[in-house]
Motif scaffolding. Structure first.
Motif, short mmCIF file in Angstrom:
data_model
loop_
_atom_site.label_atom_id
_atom_site.label_comp_id
_atom_site.label_asym_id
_atom_site.label_seq_id
_atom_site.Cartn_x
_atom_site.Cartn_y
_atom_site.Cartn_z
N ARG A 195 0.82 -1.20 0.00
CA ARG A 195 0.00 0.00 0.00
C ARG A 195 0.86 1.26 0.00
O ARG A 195 0.57 2.24 -0.69
N SER A 209 -6.24 13.54 -7.34
CA SER A 209 -6.51 13.57 -5.90
C SER A 209 -7.44 12.45 -5.47
O SER A 209 -7.31 11.90 -4.37
N ARG A 210 -8.39 12.09 -6.33
CA ARG A 210 -9.34 11.04 -5.95
C ARG A 210 -8.63 9.69 -5.80
O ARG A 210 -9.01 8.88 -4.94
N GLU A 211 -7.60 9.43 -6.60
CA GLU A 211 -6.84 8.19 -6.46
C GLU A 211 -6.10 8.16 -5.13
O GLU A 211 -6.04 7.13 -4.46
N GLU A 213 -7.02 9.71 -2.47
CA GLU A 213 -8.02 9.60 -1.41
C GLU A 213 -8.42 8.15 -1.18
O GLU A 213 -8.60 7.71 -0.04
N VAL A 214 -8.53 7.38 -2.26
CA VAL A 214 -8.91 5.97 -2.14
C VAL A 214 -7.87 5.21 -1.32
O VAL A 214 -8.20 4.42 -0.42
N LEU A 215 -6.59 5.44 -1.61
CA LEU A 215 -5.54 4.74 -0.87
C LEU A 215 -5.44 5.22 0.57
O LEU A 215 -5.18 4.44 1.49
N LYS A 217 -7.78 6.15 2.48
CA LYS A 217 -8.85 5.54 3.25
C LYS A 217 -8.52 4.10 3.64
O LYS A 217 -9.11 3.56 4.58
N GLN A 218 -7.57 3.49 2.94
CA GLN A 218 -7.17 2.12 3.24
C GLN A 218 -6.06 2.07 4.30
O GLN A 218 -5.70 0.99 4.75
N SER A 243 -12.39 15.87 6.15
CA SER A 243 -12.34 14.91 5.05
C SER A 243 -10.99 14.97 4.34
O SER A 243 -10.29 15.99 4.39
#
Length: 389
Positions: A195, A209-211, A213-215, A217-218, A243
């Motif tokens: 990760r 930025s959305r990519e 954000e996905v990581l 959150k993990q 957020s």
């Protein structure tokens, strides 16, 4: 204090001193052998504007190799609550030195004995602390209990040795233990490493930025540190950030990349202690950028220098060969050469950050003063990073 002639600007290396929680508490000043009288050379460095403000709240441990030449007038410009005078144990056998140091201790200056003295010599000097190389052996118990401390154990190469020295009575520690972590922490977990490498890859290619954000959150630990950072006093926001999207917008792309690169080092160890690699990575990154700026490199080159500095400890953090790490990332060729072989312009700069001397700085076209300014700024930033993460 009379002294041999020294260079116009002495060459110094700062070394961090940590407590048992891996938090920085002080800095030692190590002067090059050609600096002449080490205390006089240090005084020249301390004339840098706002130097104590830059290093706050750290105590500064200054070398005083010839305490018999020390006069109160030399200390008047130094804040007594931030300065620790390090004097060699051998010099303390002189009764005149004992009286002089004791009077300075009465005036509020902190005396630290470098080595172990005989009998009550340290007490006669007004010393509160002892520092010694404790890498292999410990001083007699009486040498530590005779003064209140804090006592400084030098030569620490592992956290296990720090624990042993703490039991013996030391509470301050210095050495390269950050570069030799135990290999049983989170970095050794395959999922965590995968990760982290994925996140580094996204940062390296300036991903959406959305990519990111996905990581994020993990990785709860990394996400926590990011939100803690943007809500810290460093940013002084009028309303709290809740957020990841907000955090990304507040920091901006360039700052987000930099902070996330450092935040990778912020995760706690299994024992709950702070990771000592974090401020060290911050120092390397900032120094690389500062030296690149001193060489009049452009903004993109300065950014690459920062990346090379902060990534130079990833092999230690992740317990992986640097070749495997680089293979997983889309890095500029100059950064790759620097990380793998210390080659190319960035590699040369990284070698200067890891180890420097007058000849290598001269060859690189970097003055002693420019090196000191970059080092001072780097430690200032590392102190702030450690306090805000």
């Amino acid at each position: 204090m009379s002294a041999p002639e020294i260079s116009p600007f002495p060459l110094v290396e700062l070394h961090a001193v940590s407590n048992a929680h891996n938090e920085w508490v002080a800095l030692t000043f190590a002067l090059s052998p050609d600096a002449g009288d080490a205390f006089q050379a240090t005084l020249a460095l301390l004339k840098t504007p706002d130097v104590f403000a830059a290093l706050a709240p750290m105590d500064c441990i200054l070398p005083v190799p010839n305490p018999q030449l020390l006069e109160l007038s030399h200390l008047e410009t130094l804040p007594s609550n931030r300065v620790i005078l390090r004097v060699p144990a051998a010099a303390c056998a002189d009764v005149a030195v004992q009286r002089k140091l004791s009077s300075y201790a009465d005036a509020g200056y902190h005396i630290m004995i470098d080595g172990v003295t005989e009998g009550s010599t340290a007490t006669m000097c007004g010393a509160r602390s002892l520092m010694t190389d404790a890498a292999m052996s410990l001083p007699p118990v009486l040498a530590l209990v005779a003064q209140p401390g804090p006592h400084l154990a030098m030569g620490m190469r592992s956290e296990e040795r720090i624990a042993e020295c703490a039991k013996a009575g030391f509470s301050w520690f210095a050495g390269d233990f950050a570069l030799h972590p135990a290999q049983d922490g989170n970095a050794g977990d395959g999922t965590s490493r995968k990760r982290l490498l994925a996140l580094l890859g996204l940062l390296a290619r300036d991903a959406d930025s959305r990519e990111l954000e996905v990581l994020l959150k993990q990785d709860p630990a990394l996400a926590y540190h990011l939100l803690k950072l943007v809500n810290s006093a460093a940013f002084a926001l009028s309303s709290p950030i809740h957020s990841f999207g907000q955090a990304i917008n507040v920091l901006g792309r360039r700052q987000l990349q930099r902070w996330l690169q450092l935040l990778l080092y912020a995760r706690q160890q299994d024992d709950g202690l702070a990771n000592p690699l974090l401020p060290l990575a911050a120092v390397r990154a900032s120094m690389m950028e500062g030296l690149a700026k001193a060489l009049d490199w452009d903004r993109d080159q300065q950014d690459m220098a920062f990346v090379a500095g902060v990534f130079s400890l990833l092999d230690v953090l992740l317990a992986m060969p640097m070749t495997e790490i680089v293979a997983a990332l889309s890095l500029d060729l100059d950064v790759v050469m620097a990380l793998l072989d210390r080659a190319g312009p960035l590699g040369d700069l990284l070698k200067l950050v890891e180890h420097h001397d007058s000849a290598s700085l001269e060859q690189a076209g970097i003055s002693h003063e420019a090196y000191w300014e970059a080092q001072l700024q780097a430690y200032h930033w590392a102190i702030q990073v450690s306090r805000n993460i």
